[in-house]
Scaffold this motif. Structure first.
Motif, PDB file in Angstrom:
ATOM      1  N   ILE A   1       5.278  -9.320   0.219  1.00 61.40           N
ATOM      2  CA  ILE A   1       5.769  -9.273  -1.157  1.00 61.40           C
ATOM      3  C   ILE A   1       6.539  -7.968  -1.335  1.00 61.40           C
ATOM      4  O   ILE A   1       5.993  -6.884  -1.098  1.00 61.40           O
ATOM      5  N   HIS A   2       7.805  -8.081  -1.738  1.00 58.55           N
ATOM      6  CA  HIS A   2       8.638  -6.913  -2.013  1.00 58.55           C
ATOM      7  C   HIS A   2       9.046  -6.941  -3.483  1.00 58.55           C
ATOM      8  O   HIS A   2       9.522  -7.982  -3.969  1.00 58.55           O
ATOM      9  N   VAL A   3       8.880  -5.830  -4.158  1.00 52.64           N
ATOM     10  CA  VAL A   3       9.263  -5.712  -5.554  1.00 52.64           C
ATOM     11  C   VAL A   3      10.539  -4.881  -5.634  1.00 52.64           C
ATOM     12  O   VAL A   3      10.565  -3.736  -5.180  1.00 52.64           O
ATOM     13  N   VAL A   4      11.594  -5.489  -6.196  1.00 56.06           N
ATOM     14  CA  VAL A   4      12.862  -4.777  -6.368  1.00 56.06           C
ATOM     15  C   VAL A   4      12.748  -3.910  -7.618  1.00 56.06           C
ATOM     16  O   VAL A   4      12.683  -4.415  -8.742  1.00 56.06           O
ATOM     17  N   TRP A   5      12.722  -2.591  -7.423  1.00 56.52           N
ATOM     18  CA  TRP A   5      12.509  -1.635  -8.522  1.00 56.52           C
ATOM     19  C   TRP A   5      13.801  -0.857  -8.749  1.00 56.52           C
ATOM     20  O   TRP A   5      14.251  -0.125  -7.885  1.00 56.52           O
ATOM     21  N   SER A   6      14.381  -1.011  -9.954  1.00 53.92           N
ATOM     22  CA  SER A   6      15.658  -0.355 -10.263  1.00 53.92           C
ATOM     23  C   SER A   6      15.570   0.510 -11.518  1.00 53.92           C
ATOM     24  O   SER A   6      16.603   0.858 -12.108  1.00 53.92           O
ATOM     25  N   GLU A   7      14.386   0.859 -11.913  1.00 59.66           N
ATOM     26  CA  GLU A   7      14.222   1.714 -13.088  1.00 59.66           C
ATOM     27  C   GLU A   7      14.496   3.180 -12.730  1.00 59.66           C
ATOM     28  O   GLU A   7      14.413   3.576 -11.558  1.00 59.66           O
ATOM     29  N   THR A   8      14.788   3.957 -13.778  1.00 58.67           N
ATOM     30  CA  THR A   8      15.116   5.372 -13.567  1.00 58.67           C
ATOM     31  C   THR A   8      13.954   6.124 -12.942  1.00 58.67           C
ATOM     32  O   THR A   8      14.127   6.898 -11.987  1.00 58.67           O
ATOM     33  N   ASP A   9      12.774   5.891 -13.457  1.00 62.85           N
ATOM     34  CA  ASP A   9      11.579   6.552 -12.924  1.00 62.85           C
ATOM     35  C   ASP A   9      10.949   5.693 -11.841  1.00 62.85           C
ATOM     36  O   ASP A   9      10.945   4.452 -11.942  1.00 62.85           O
ATOM     37  N   PRO A  10      10.406   6.297 -10.816  1.00 63.17           N
ATOM     38  CA  PRO A  10       9.742   5.520  -9.754  1.00 63.17           C
ATOM     39  C   PRO A  10       8.479   4.850 -10.289  1.00 63.17           C
ATOM     40  O   PRO A  10       7.944   5.254 -11.333  1.00 63.17           O
ATOM     41  N   PRO A  11       7.988   3.841  -9.613  1.00 66.93           N
ATOM     42  CA  PRO A  11       6.765   3.171 -10.078  1.00 66.93           C
ATOM     43  C   PRO A  11       5.583   4.129 -10.085  1.00 66.93           C
ATOM     44  O   PRO A  11       5.418   4.914  -9.138  1.00 66.93           O
ATOM     45  N   PRO A  12       4.746   4.113 -11.115  1.00 66.21           N
ATOM     46  CA  PRO A  12       3.577   4.999 -11.177  1.00 66.21           C
ATOM     47  C   PRO A  12       2.631   4.741 -10.003  1.00 66.21           C
ATOM     48  O   PRO A  12       2.492   3.608  -9.529  1.00 66.21           O
ATOM     49  N   GLU A  13       1.987   5.790  -9.562  1.00 67.90           N
ATOM     50  CA  GLU A  13       1.042   5.647  -8.452  1.00 67.90           C
ATOM     51  C   GLU A  13      -0.102   4.721  -8.817  1.00 67.90           C
ATOM     52  O   GLU A  13      -0.632   4.006  -7.966  1.00 67.90           O
ATOM     53  N   THR A  14      -0.499   4.752 -10.095  1.00 67.27           N
ATOM     54  CA  THR A  14      -1.587   3.867 -10.523  1.00 67.27           C
ATOM     55  C   THR A  14      -1.179   2.399 -10.384  1.00 67.27           C
ATOM     56  O   THR A  14      -1.990   1.552  -9.997  1.00 67.27           O
ATOM     57  N   LEU A  15       0.106   2.095 -10.683  1.00 65.90           N
ATOM     58  CA  LEU A  15       0.589   0.725 -10.546  1.00 65.90           C
ATOM     59  C   LEU A  15       0.637   0.322  -9.078  1.00 65.90           C
ATOM     60  O   LEU A  15       0.242  -0.801  -8.716  1.00 65.90           O
TER      61      LEU A  15
END
Length: 355
Positions: A124-138
């Motif tokens: 499973i790959h999640v394409v992340w294009s938000e300004t901030d990186p994904p939170p470590e908790t997520l």
């Protein structure tokens, strides 16, 4: 006095008075006595058997109706995220689920948990294009969910594909270290039941260089624009009305991994710029790319899917006009119309009422 007793008394009297009694005669007499009752006994036995058969048939019919009603009610009530897939793990390495997301972490959690439970999911790959990186908790939460929800001994790989800018072209960037040829592209608010997904994967295996998906769209030629060829984009109701389609949207579709490379590095850069500028139509661009490479139509898989988010971009005013413009602008850049229409669709006969 009953017939049987009378016969025995007469036999005893005959034996005393003349020695006329014999065991063979007594047996014959007894058989004669019972044979007079046999038609009645047979009729009663047959009646009992007939009544039993009727009850059994009625019971089976009732059970069938209850099962079918429950099945239909379940589908009407919506997706059950905890319903396990009964389909065994598909061959040829399974598929990589590529989830496109944007600031909807609650939907992303549901989506990841569901696809982790599907037996054919290899990664499973999640394409992340938000300004901030994904939170470590997520990250930690989703990794734990993938491990716990997977029903296979081999747990799917999970990772975020982090991009530096917000761009719809990101969803088709090449992925390093892929172990599967099959990519299942999906939006974070779309759920495809595992059995339906695995069936679509088997369809894709039969035609691995075309697109196989659940959301069909069409186009039609309209020469009303200054006498020049002009095409109109058709949504679901157009597909339903005319019975043909020429695209399946990448919001829920399988395609070969090689198209990620072609889309990013070989497709005209003018199309990349168009998608980036308009923030729309990357799915049409991918449909055109695959059709241009194969000269073949996509394959629509009939199956119920569930949208768990709010209404998407298709509900916005002017959406149809924007899609028409995208389609014609892309065709002008290609210099030809690569889309191929078809009226064929793949159906899992095990889930149909009639063969």
């Amino acid at each position: 006095m009953s017939t049987l007793i009378g016969i025995r008394d007469a036999a005893a009297s005959s034996d005393v008075n003349g020695g006329l009694y014999s065991p063979a005669k007594e047996k014959a007499a007894i058989r004669g006595a019972y044979s007079s009752r046999s038609p009645l006994l047979l009729r009663r036995a047959r009646q009992l058997l007939s009544a039993t058969k009727v009850k059994v048939l009625l019971g089976l019919c009732t059970l069938f109706i209850v099962v079918m009603v429950n099945s239909k009610l379940s589908s009407l009530m919506g997706w059950n995220p905890h319903y396990p897939s009964s389909v065994s793990s598909p061959s040829r390495g399974g598929y990589t689920v590529l989830i496109n997301t944007w600031k909807r972490n609650s939907l992303l959690k549901q989506s990841v948990a569901h696809y982790a439970s599907c037996s054919g999911t290899d990664a499973i790959h999640v394409v992340w294009s938000e300004t901030d990186p994904p939170p470590e908790t997520l990250k930690a939460y989703l990794k734990k969910v993938v491990f716990s929800k997977s029903q296979a001994a081999h747990k799917p790989n999970f990772r975020f594909d982090i991009n530096q800018e917000d761009n719809l072209n990101n969803r088709f960037r090449p992925i390093e270290e892929l172990r599967t040829d099959a990519i299942f592209s999906i939006d974070d608010d779309v759920i495809v039941p595992c059995a339906t997904l695995n069936f679509a994967f088997t369809v894709w295996q039969s035609a691995p260089f075309t697109m196989v998906g659940f959301v069909p769209r069409t186009h039609r030629l309209d020469r009303a624009k200054n006498g020049d060829a002009y095409y109109k984009y058709g949504g679901w109701w157009s597909v339903w009305w005319i019975g043909t389609y020429s695209m399946v949207l990448s919001k829920a579709a399988f395609f070969h991994r090689k198209y990620l490379e072609i889309y990013t590095h070989k497709m005209p850069s003018s199309i990349h710029e168009y998608v980036s500028r308009e923030r729309n139509c990357e799915d049409i661009a991918m449909s055109l790319l695959v059709a241009n490479a194969t000269s073949a139509p996509p394959i629509w898989v009939k199956g119920k899917i569930y949208e768990i988010g709010s209404s998407g971009i298709s509900s916005l005013k002017g959406h149809s006009d924007a899609r028409n413009k995208c389609l014609n602008d892309f065709i002008s850049l290609y210099g030809t119309m690569p889309l191929v229409s078809t009226n064929a669709k793949a159906v899992d006969a095990r889930h149909e009422w009639f063969w």
